[in-house]
Design a protein around this motif. Structure first.
Motif, PDB file in Angstrom:
ATOM      1  N   ILE A 132     -23.909 -11.463  23.229  1.00  0.00           N
ATOM      2  CA  ILE A 132     -25.181 -10.579  22.926  1.00  0.00           C
ATOM      3  C   ILE A 132     -25.716  -9.831  24.077  1.00  0.00           C
ATOM      4  CG2 ILE A 132     -27.376 -10.472  21.327  1.00  0.00           C
ATOM      5  CD1 ILE A 132     -24.760 -11.357  19.683  1.00  0.00           C
ATOM      6  N   LEU A 133     -25.578  -8.664  24.316  1.00  0.00           N
ATOM      7  CA  LEU A 133     -25.823  -8.030  25.526  1.00  0.00           C
ATOM      8  C   LEU A 133     -26.692  -6.760  25.063  1.00  0.00           C
ATOM      9  CD1 LEU A 133     -22.793  -8.034  27.401  1.00  0.00           C
ATOM     10  CD2 LEU A 133     -24.417  -9.854  27.617  1.00  0.00           C
ATOM     11  N   PRO A 134     -27.434  -6.156  25.880  1.00  0.00           N
ATOM     12  CA  PRO A 134     -28.229  -5.047  25.700  1.00  0.00           C
ATOM     13  C   PRO A 134     -27.526  -3.850  25.896  1.00  0.00           C
ATOM     14  CG  PRO A 134     -28.856  -6.051  27.740  1.00  0.00           C
ATOM     15  CD  PRO A 134     -27.950  -6.850  27.304  1.00  0.00           C
ATOM     16  N   ASN A 135     -27.567  -2.955  24.791  1.00  0.00           N
ATOM     17  CA  ASN A 135     -27.056  -1.443  25.044  1.00  0.00           C
ATOM     18  C   ASN A 135     -27.566  -0.697  26.285  1.00  0.00           C
ATOM     19  OD1 ASN A 135     -26.576  -2.418  22.300  1.00  0.00           O
ATOM     20  ND2 ASN A 135     -25.864  -0.249  21.771  1.00  0.00           N
ATOM     21  N   PRO A 136     -26.617  -0.257  27.084  1.00  0.00           N
ATOM     22  CA  PRO A 136     -27.006   0.264  28.301  1.00  0.00           C
ATOM     23  C   PRO A 136     -28.031   1.236  28.382  1.00  0.00           C
ATOM     24  CG  PRO A 136     -24.757  -0.186  28.458  1.00  0.00           C
ATOM     25  CD  PRO A 136     -25.268  -0.549  27.213  1.00  0.00           C
ATOM     26  N   GLN A 137     -27.846   2.203  27.449  1.00  0.00           N
ATOM     27  CA  GLN A 137     -28.747   3.446  27.367  1.00  0.00           C
ATOM     28  C   GLN A 137     -30.093   3.249  27.152  1.00  0.00           C
ATOM     29  OE1 GLN A 137     -26.987   2.817  24.933  1.00  0.00           O
ATOM     30  NE2 GLN A 137     -28.389   2.967  23.014  1.00  0.00           N
ATOM     31  N   ASN A 155     -32.410  -9.028  29.064  1.00  0.00           N
ATOM     32  CA  ASN A 155     -31.591  -8.887  27.802  1.00  0.00           C
ATOM     33  C   ASN A 155     -32.815  -8.452  26.770  1.00  0.00           C
ATOM     34  OD1 ASN A 155     -30.302  -9.077  25.513  1.00  0.00           O
ATOM     35  ND2 ASN A 155     -28.797 -10.458  26.453  1.00  0.00           N
ATOM     36  N   ALA A 156     -33.067  -7.039  26.981  1.00  0.00           N
ATOM     37  CA  ALA A 156     -33.837  -6.636  26.142  1.00  0.00           C
ATOM     38  C   ALA A 156     -33.755  -5.021  25.836  1.00  0.00           C
ATOM     39  CB  ALA A 156     -35.301  -6.534  26.670  1.00  0.00           C
ATOM     40  N   ARG A 334     -29.719  -1.190  19.717  1.00  0.00           N
ATOM     41  CA  ARG A 334     -29.270  -2.674  20.223  1.00  0.00           C
ATOM     42  C   ARG A 334     -28.279  -3.250  19.257  1.00  0.00           C
ATOM     43  NH1 ARG A 334     -31.136  -6.869  23.632  1.00  0.00           N
ATOM     44  NH2 ARG A 334     -30.819  -8.969  22.668  1.00  0.00           N
ATOM     45  N   GLY A 335     -27.133  -3.295  19.646  1.00  0.00           N
ATOM     46  CA  GLY A 335     -25.669  -3.800  18.743  1.00  0.00           C
ATOM     47  C   GLY A 335     -26.223  -4.987  18.099  1.00  0.00           C
TER      48      GLY A 335
END
Length: 364
Positions: A132-137, A155-156, A334-335
């Motif tokens: 569970i990772l933050p979407n880069p953009q 992680n936000a 956020r995925g």
């Protein structure tokens, strides 16, 4: 001869995609196939409204150039364009059809992030869950002068609100022992005046560390004071003061701990009451920073709360709601937002209850 085909979906008909499609909203690679042999066939993904077959066996020695949309592009196209607007009456009917909701949910790409897209030294030690990772953009970056590896990482993600309002929310994971100071740095940096916590500290195993004091405490350069605590049936509200270099800021902390992980509450009424109070306090707040929302991973219960808040505003303003569209937009930011089909069903049930309480003149 040049043949081009776009394999995608219309905005009103969902295309079933693999359960995990990874990437960010910033990359748009194109796949080029310079040679297609005899009887080469391109079959659109199962579950689409169109079955497309490309047969070039009759082209002899001609070598066409085929431009095919990548899975990543199909994912982004779906999330940007898919919609299912429901009137209040249709929402009531839809909320009762759990099978259709389950099928609709299964077609929404989760848009999870590949760890390789976050090449940040020291990042992994600050992620509660490695998948569970933050979407880069849209990720939040801490603006600190620390020389420590990964000092800007948290992680936000910023989440758009109703009508596309930028940075209306921040969705984040439950703080870890080594990220508590980062959490308060984010709250201070973003001038957030409301924190919504939707998890217990432990649910079998640790879901979130205690990141506020009983009365007062120091976290890095921040001093946190608890000014007041009010216990209600469904949740607890704390009035906090954050101090940094002689400046004081006030934050409302809402703790809603009765919602079990990966599950749904027995009734949507507490969630609606919480949503209404948070919105009321947001309107009253001096600063208009994002509302910080977290559970444990920051996608399931967090996604439900944010989607409920946006859906309530949409119903109140327009008398209709596009829940599928809301979830798609959340996943662009956020995925994995709205983590299970049961949560998707509960979201419909919650907004259905809210719509039934609105006056008739709220219809468009």
């Amino acid at each position: 001869m040049v043949q081009r085909c776009w394999v995608g979906s219309s905005s009103n008909h969902a295309t079933k995609l693999p359960s995990r499609v990874i990437g960010t909203d910033m990359d748009h690679p194109l796949s080029q196939c310079s040679s297609i042999k005899k009887h080469a066939r391109l079959q659109e993904r199962r579950g689409s409204n169109v079955s497309l077959t490309l047969d070039v066996s009759s082209l002899g020695n001609v070598e066409p150039i085929l431009s095919v949309s990548t899975p990543r592009e199909i994912t982004l196209h779906f999330l940007r364009t898919s919609s299912h607007v429901l009137s209040k009456e249709k929402l009531q009917e839809r909320a009762r059809n759990l099978k259709e909701l389950e099928e609709e949910y299964s077609k929404i790409p989760p848009n999870y992030v590949n760890p390789e897209e976050l090449d940040i030294p020291g990042r992994a030690s600050k992620d509660r869950y490695k998948s569970i990772l933050p979407n880069p953009q849209s990720r939040v970056c801490l603006s600190r002068a620390d020389s420590q590896e990964g000092s800007s990482y948290i992680n936000a993600n910023y989440i758009r609100g109703y009508a596309g309002q930028e940075k209306a929310f921040i969705a984040t994971q439950g703080p870890m022992l080594n990220t508590v100071t980062d959490f308060w740095q984010m709250v201070w940096q973003e001038r957030a005046s409301i924190i919504v916590m939707i998890t217990k500290l432990k649910e079998g195993k640790e879901k979130c560390v205690l990141y506020w004091p009983d009365q007062e405490g120091t976290y890095g350069q921040f001093r946190i004071l608890v000014q007041d605590t009010r216990d209600y049936v469904e949740y607890t509200v704390r009035d906090l003061t954050i101090q940094l270099k002689g400046e004081d800021r006030h934050v409302k902390h809402f703790l809603y701990s009765s919602w079990p992980d990966h599950q749904t509450p027995e009734s949507p009424k507490p969630l609606l009451r919480l949503t209404a109070e948070v919105e009321e306090k947001r309107q009253e707040a001096v600063g208009k920073g994002p509302v910080v929302v977290h559970c444990s991973a920051g996608i399931g219960r967090t996604g439900c709360f944010i989607a409920t808040s946006i859906g309530c505003q949409e119903l109140k303003t327009k008398g209709q709601v596009d829940i599928m569209g809301i979830v798609c937009k959340l996943r662009l930011d956020r995925g994995g937002m709205i983590q299970t089909s049961e949560q998707y069903q509960f979201l419909h049930h919650t907004l259905s209850l809210y719509s039934s309480q609105l006056p008739e003149q709220a219809d468009p």
